[in-house]
Scaffold this motif. Structure first.
Motif, PDB file in Angstrom:
ATOM      1  N   GLU A  22       0.963   0.074   7.111  1.00 49.31           N
ATOM      2  CA  GLU A  22       1.573  -1.174   6.634  1.00 49.31           C
ATOM      3  C   GLU A  22       3.072  -1.194   6.915  1.00 49.31           C
ATOM      4  O   GLU A  22       3.646  -2.240   7.229  1.00 49.31           O
ATOM      5  CB  GLU A  22       1.315  -1.391   5.139  1.00 49.31           C
ATOM      6  CG  GLU A  22       1.811  -2.763   4.680  1.00 49.31           C
ATOM      7  CD  GLU A  22       1.463  -3.093   3.237  1.00 49.31           C
ATOM      8  OE1 GLU A  22       1.875  -4.177   2.778  1.00 49.31           O
ATOM      9  OE2 GLU A  22       0.787  -2.275   2.572  1.00 49.31           O
ATOM     10  N   ARG A  51      -1.701   9.838   0.601  1.00 56.34           N
ATOM     11  CA  ARG A  51      -1.917   8.654  -0.243  1.00 56.34           C
ATOM     12  C   ARG A  51      -3.375   8.516  -0.662  1.00 56.34           C
ATOM     13  O   ARG A  51      -3.655   8.006  -1.749  1.00 56.34           O
ATOM     14  CB  ARG A  51      -1.465   7.396   0.510  1.00 56.34           C
ATOM     15  CG  ARG A  51       0.042   7.190   0.531  1.00 56.34           C
ATOM     16  CD  ARG A  51       0.505   6.482  -0.725  1.00 56.34           C
ATOM     17  NE  ARG A  51       1.946   6.290  -0.750  1.00 56.34           N
ATOM     18  CZ  ARG A  51       2.572   5.538  -1.647  1.00 56.34           C
ATOM     19  NH1 ARG A  51       1.877   4.917  -2.568  1.00 56.34           N
ATOM     20  NH2 ARG A  51       3.878   5.432  -1.636  1.00 56.34           N
ATOM     21  N   THR A  55       1.726   2.722   2.611  1.00 55.21           N
ATOM     22  CA  THR A  55       1.206   3.556   3.696  1.00 55.21           C
ATOM     23  C   THR A  55       1.981   3.345   4.987  1.00 55.21           C
ATOM     24  O   THR A  55       2.667   2.330   5.178  1.00 55.21           O
ATOM     25  CB  THR A  55      -0.277   3.255   3.958  1.00 55.21           C
ATOM     26  OG1 THR A  55      -0.404   1.866   4.313  1.00 55.21           O
ATOM     27  CG2 THR A  55      -1.118   3.536   2.725  1.00 55.21           C
ATOM     28  N   SER A 115       0.822  -1.219   0.000  1.00 56.86           N
ATOM     29  CA  SER A 115       0.000   0.000   0.000  1.00 56.86           C
ATOM     30  C   SER A 115       0.852   1.264   0.000  1.00 56.86           C
ATOM     31  O   SER A 115       0.367   2.334  -0.357  1.00 56.86           O
ATOM     32  CB  SER A 115      -0.919   0.008   1.221  1.00 56.86           C
ATOM     33  OG  SER A 115      -0.149   0.147   2.414  1.00 56.86           O
TER      34      SER A 115
END
Length: 411
Positions: free
Chosen positions: A78, A281, A75, A73
């Motif tokens: 994660e 994001r 992000t 991801s």
């Protein structure tokens, strides 16, 4: 004299100068110094800077990209999840090996001062901190290293973390870290900051927190950190990294926070590489850059620095690390491209960082510690533009690293 660097260009001087070094200190700076030395080096009109800083580097996580699963991801949540998979089984010796490898590249690029963040909490215990303390020992002849006891999982939401931070400090960590925005509520974020100040004051240590590293413009931990700094009389001893929520503040609230930060004497570390790829994001276009309001902070007189943050880890797949690259990225992301703004960017990896770290014997002047880097470029502008590989690095008056490159068009 032990060393003289001839024909150097330094910031703020129109003509080339010589830099005379006696032992670990600069003895004199001026044009055509008569000093004789055991060693003389001709800088050939190249820019000479005082040793460069990297004040925010998660060295315990660096180079995990070589062995980790991909961050699908991209992000922050994660990245934290991937890191936790490793932290449970960290070996301090392995952490130190990765950290030393990454720092050695930083040293070759001119870094003589690192602030390394070590995750401290109930998942990894003190293993990361012990690894970075071991790395500090291995690197001591090449650079100055501070280790931050950093509660990556929070403090209130990770019961036991505060006690582990105390233990990390007793074992040798230099700086009290923090991550207040990661707590579950504003009240818990304030409690987190209070706990960090209690620890810092008990041990007379400085503070460096990651603050409002979120796209949520309602995140308010920077406001409380500035207020706490003022009320505790801790100005000049507190740094706040990222502060990306500031990108989403309304202008009235942003002006208030910028003023509070400057008044409190809180340094803001804007790590442009990381925020540019990790922030916003889920924004639809137009996307925010996800960084603090750098120009407004500078205009108000706040101390702003820029740092590497991550090197090939779950958060960021790149990173050399190189302060000149960080400065160039800052120039792009914060749109600091006018001549005087390029000088401001150079300040962020030199004098501003030294101020944040409270290093008083820093610079290129008589009496300063002889930490220098000769950059194969004639000016700050050209150094930022070309990112030259050619550099010679000196720590305490001793040459510790040398890089060169030969390029040639062949017939």
């Amino acid at each position: 004299m032990s060393l003289v660097v001839r024909n150097a260009r330094i910031r703020g001087q129109q003509q080339q100068v010589d830099i005379a070094i006696d032992g670990e200190r600069i003895a004199a700076v001026g044009p055509r110094l008569p000093a004789q030395a055991t060693t003389e080096i001709d800088a050939g009109g190249s820019l000479v800077l005082p040793g460069l800083f990297n004040l925010h580097f998660h060295a315990d996580k660096c180079l995990l990209g070589e062995i980790m699963r991909p961050n699908q991801s991209g992000t922050l949540p994660e990245a934290i999840e991937i890191t936790n998979d490793f932290k449970r089984d960290y070996d301090p010796a392995e952490v130190a090996e990765r950290a030393v490898r990454a720092c050695e590249i930083g040293i070759l690029n001119g870094t003589t001062f690192f602030r390394l963040f070590a995750d401290v909490g109930t998942i990894g215990g003190l293993r990361a901190a012990r690894g970075l303390l071991l790395a500090r020992e291995k690197l001591q002849k090449y650079c100055h290293v501070q280790v931050v006891a950093f509660p990556q999982e929070g403090i209130v939401r990770d019961p036991g973390a505060a006690e582990l931070m105390e233990e990390a400090i007793k074992e040798g960590c230099d700086i009290v870290g923090g991550l207040p925005w990661y707590e579950y509520s504003d009240a818990d974020a304030r409690a987190h900051i209070d706990i960090c100040f209690e620890i810092a004051k008990r041990h007379d240590l400085d503070i460096h927190m990651l603050v409002d590293d979120t796209d949520d413009a309602n995140s308010r931990s920077l406001e409380y950190l500035a207020l706490k700094t003022m009320r505790q009389g801790y100005g000049g001893r507190v740094a706040a990294s990222h502060c990306g929520a500031m990108a989403g503040y309304n202008d009235v609230y942003a002006a208030k926070i910028v003023d509070m930060v400057a008044t409190a004497g809180v340094t803001i570390s804007v790590n442009a590489h990381i925020n540019l790829v990790c922030s916003a994001r889920i924004d639809r276009e137009p996307k925010r850059r996800g960084i603090a309001r750098v120009k407004e902070l500078l205009a108000r007189g706040a101390n702003v620095v820029t740092s590497q943050d991550d090197v090939n880890d779950p958060y960021y797949p790149f990173g050399k690390p190189d302060p000149l690259e960080c400065a160039a990225m800052m120039a792009h992301v914060a749109q600091l491209t006018l001549p005087h703004e390029l000088e401001q960017v150079a300040d962020m990896i030199t004098v501003n960082s030294a101020k944040a770290a409270r290093v008083t014997d820093y610079g290129i002047a008589a009496g300063c510690r002889a930490d220098l880097v000769i950059v194969d470029a004639p000016s700050v502008h050209e150094a930022l533009r070309h990112q030259p590989l050619g550099r010679r690095v000196f720590k305490d008056g001793r040459e510790i690293a040398r890089s060169s490159v030969t390029r040639q068009l062949l017939p």
